[in-house]
Scaffold this active site. Structure first.
Site, PDB file in Angstrom:
ATOM      1  N   HIS A  68      69.527  30.583  50.537  1.00 32.56           N
ATOM      2  CA  HIS A  68      70.702  29.905  50.142  1.00 32.56           C
ATOM      3  C   HIS A  68      70.806  28.224  50.025  1.00 32.56           C
ATOM      4  O   HIS A  68      70.730  27.439  49.203  1.00 32.56           O
ATOM      5  CB  HIS A  68      72.309  30.308  50.102  1.00 32.56           C
ATOM      6  CG  HIS A  68      73.235  29.783  50.773  1.00 32.56           C
ATOM      7  ND1 HIS A  68      74.820  29.344  50.506  1.00 32.56           N
ATOM      8  CD2 HIS A  68      73.015  28.831  52.404  1.00 32.56           C
ATOM      9  CE1 HIS A  68      75.164  29.434  51.738  1.00 32.56           C
ATOM     10  NE2 HIS A  68      74.288  28.248  52.750  1.00 32.56           N
ATOM     11  N   ASP A  69      70.736  27.275  50.916  1.00 31.50           N
ATOM     12  CA  ASP A  69      70.025  25.944  51.607  1.00 31.50           C
ATOM     13  C   ASP A  69      68.554  26.192  50.424  1.00 31.50           C
ATOM     14  O   ASP A  69      68.625  24.625  50.239  1.00 31.50           O
ATOM     15  CB  ASP A  69      69.885  25.870  52.885  1.00 31.50           C
ATOM     16  CG  ASP A  69      71.452  26.338  53.681  1.00 31.50           C
ATOM     17  OD1 ASP A  69      72.523  26.047  52.546  1.00 31.50           O
ATOM     18  OD2 ASP A  69      71.448  26.198  54.717  1.00 31.50           O
ATOM     19  N   GLU A 128      73.545  36.756  52.580  1.00 34.57           N
ATOM     20  CA  GLU A 128      74.867  35.880  51.766  1.00 34.57           C
ATOM     21  C   GLU A 128      75.176  36.599  50.651  1.00 34.57           C
ATOM     22  O   GLU A 128      75.471  37.416  50.411  1.00 34.57           O
ATOM     23  CB  GLU A 128      72.903  35.178  51.034  1.00 34.57           C
ATOM     24  CG  GLU A 128      71.976  34.942  52.024  1.00 34.57           C
ATOM     25  CD  GLU A 128      72.303  33.263  51.746  1.00 34.57           C
ATOM     26  OE1 GLU A 128      73.551  33.032  51.660  1.00 34.57           O
ATOM     27  OE2 GLU A 128      71.863  32.539  52.375  1.00 34.57           O
ATOM     28  N   GLU A 181      73.787  30.023  44.787  1.00 30.66           N
ATOM     29  CA  GLU A 181      73.592  30.809  45.042  1.00 30.66           C
ATOM     30  C   GLU A 181      73.047  31.571  44.295  1.00 30.66           C
ATOM     31  O   GLU A 181      72.517  31.302  43.115  1.00 30.66           O
ATOM     32  CB  GLU A 181      74.755  31.366  45.085  1.00 30.66           C
ATOM     33  CG  GLU A 181      75.745  30.263  45.909  1.00 30.66           C
ATOM     34  CD  GLU A 181      75.855  30.926  47.235  1.00 30.66           C
ATOM     35  OE1 GLU A 181      75.366  32.143  47.985  1.00 30.66           O
ATOM     36  OE2 GLU A 181      76.617  30.292  48.387  1.00 30.66           O
TER      37      GLU A 181
END
Length: 358
Positions: A259-260, A288, A324
């Site tokens: 998600h980074d 996640e 996300e």
């Protein structure tokens, strides 16, 4: 005329509710500040050590602080379900724990205090002032605008922040791993070796190899992270960059890593993980949060959806291109990385467990 009057009254009521709700949004930071105050004072730890409801005078005496100010902080937190009041002997009022307040204690297994201390630090709060600038110039993240470098380079150059960040990630690891073991611990059956990609200080693997003693762990992260990591039994620390290679193992494990990054980078990371696992019997496990659409009346789904959307804005503020994703967006990334199939299992946490098979 009567119908028009009713409509007008209804509109006035809606306007009144909107004003009240907006006041709540304007001052919502008070919740974060009051919770941080409770953590700084170790209120939850003190109540826990007493083992029974604690009076205001006992608490203020132990903390050596103003009883009237402490009362106001506790009143605010009790109103939000954090701590509770009980009547004890001789009609005295005592303060006791709730499931939420226990998460604020420092010395408990599933403490979330380090996460809140990270997110309330000046370093992590500063980027929120630059969201609008980021929307006008998406090439520079709010974190970079605030600090002149991205999150990872900042952590590498600032030892104290790096420690704070790793402690928070270790804290989230305990919460998430507990949910994994409880909800789908069988995903580790028969796994001889697992590489935790972006594993931080190795705390996640330390928990996993204790729960699954048949499994060896490789904690894989950047050199400045690995060099500050403690030694654990059955865990080997390996320094490197996941865009260059991933150490070989039966399973590649990615917890709160993808998600980074933007889609193209995620696909590169997944491809490196796919190269690291055997074609037969190997798999990649992704942990996640998944953004879900909540139907009317589905309270729990609505709460999960709300937190997922909050996480998405955190990614916007703190990373360069992070975000996300929905289940459909995850399916696209996994397919593009060359995996033949995948499964998604919701956990008793905000996150879900995604298994990807070559």
């Amino acid at each position: 005329m009567e119908v028009k009057h009713k409509e007008s009254s209804s509109e006035k009521e809606e306007d009144g509710q909107a004003i009240i709700q907006m006041w709540r949004y304007i001052f919502r930071f008070t919740e974060m500040a009051a919770i941080k105050c409770a953590i700084d004072l170790k209120i939850a730890d003190i109540i826990e050590s007493y083992g029974s409801p604690v009076t205001l005078s006992q608490l203020s005496s132990t903390l050596n602080c103003s009883s009237s100010l402490l009362y106001r902080i506790l009143r605010f937190l009790i109103h939000r379900g954090i701590f509770k009041r009980e009547t004890i002997d001789e009609n005295q009022i005592g303060y006791s724990q709730t499931p939420m307040s226990r998460l604020l204690a420092i010395n408990v297994e599933n403490s979330m205090a380090p996460l809140l201390l990270l997110e309330t630090s000046p370093v992590m709060l500063a980027p929120w002032q630059h969201l609008s600038a980021h929307l006008k110039n998406s090439d520079t993240s709010p974190f970079e605008i605030a600090h002149g470098k991205d999150l990872w380079n900042y952590a590498e150059a600032n030892h104290e922040h790096n420690l704070l960040f790793n402690e928070a990630m270790a804290c989230s690891a305990k919460v998430i791993v507990s949910a994994i073991i409880e909800g789908c611990g069988d995903v580790f059956d028969g796994v001889g070796c697992l590489v935790d990609v972006g594993g931080g200080n190795g705390s996640t693997l330390n928990i996993l190899v204790k729960v699954c003693p048949w499994m060896k762990g490789i904690n894989f992260d950047l050199p400045h992270v690995v060099c500050a990591s403690p030694q654990y039994e059955n865990v080997e620390h390996v320094a490197g960059n996941m865009f260059d290679f991933v150490p070989h193992a039966d399973v590649a494990f990615l917890k709160w890593i993808l998600h980074d990054w933007e889609d193209e980078e995620c696909i590169k990371i997944l491809k490196k993980c796919k190269e690291a696992i055997p074609k037969s019997g190997g798999k990649v496990i992704i942990i996640e949060a998944i953004i879900i659409e909540a139907e009317k009346g589905e309270k729990m789904k609505k709460k999960l959806s709300d937190v997922g959307l909050m996480f998405d804005l955190v990614m916007m503020a703190h990373t360069n291109k992070g975000r996300e994703r929905t289940a459909e967006e995850w399916a696209f990334l996994i397919h593009q990385a060359g995996f033949t199939r995948h499964t998604i299992t919701p956990l008793q946490a905000i996150q879900s467990l995604i298994q990807c098979f070559p």
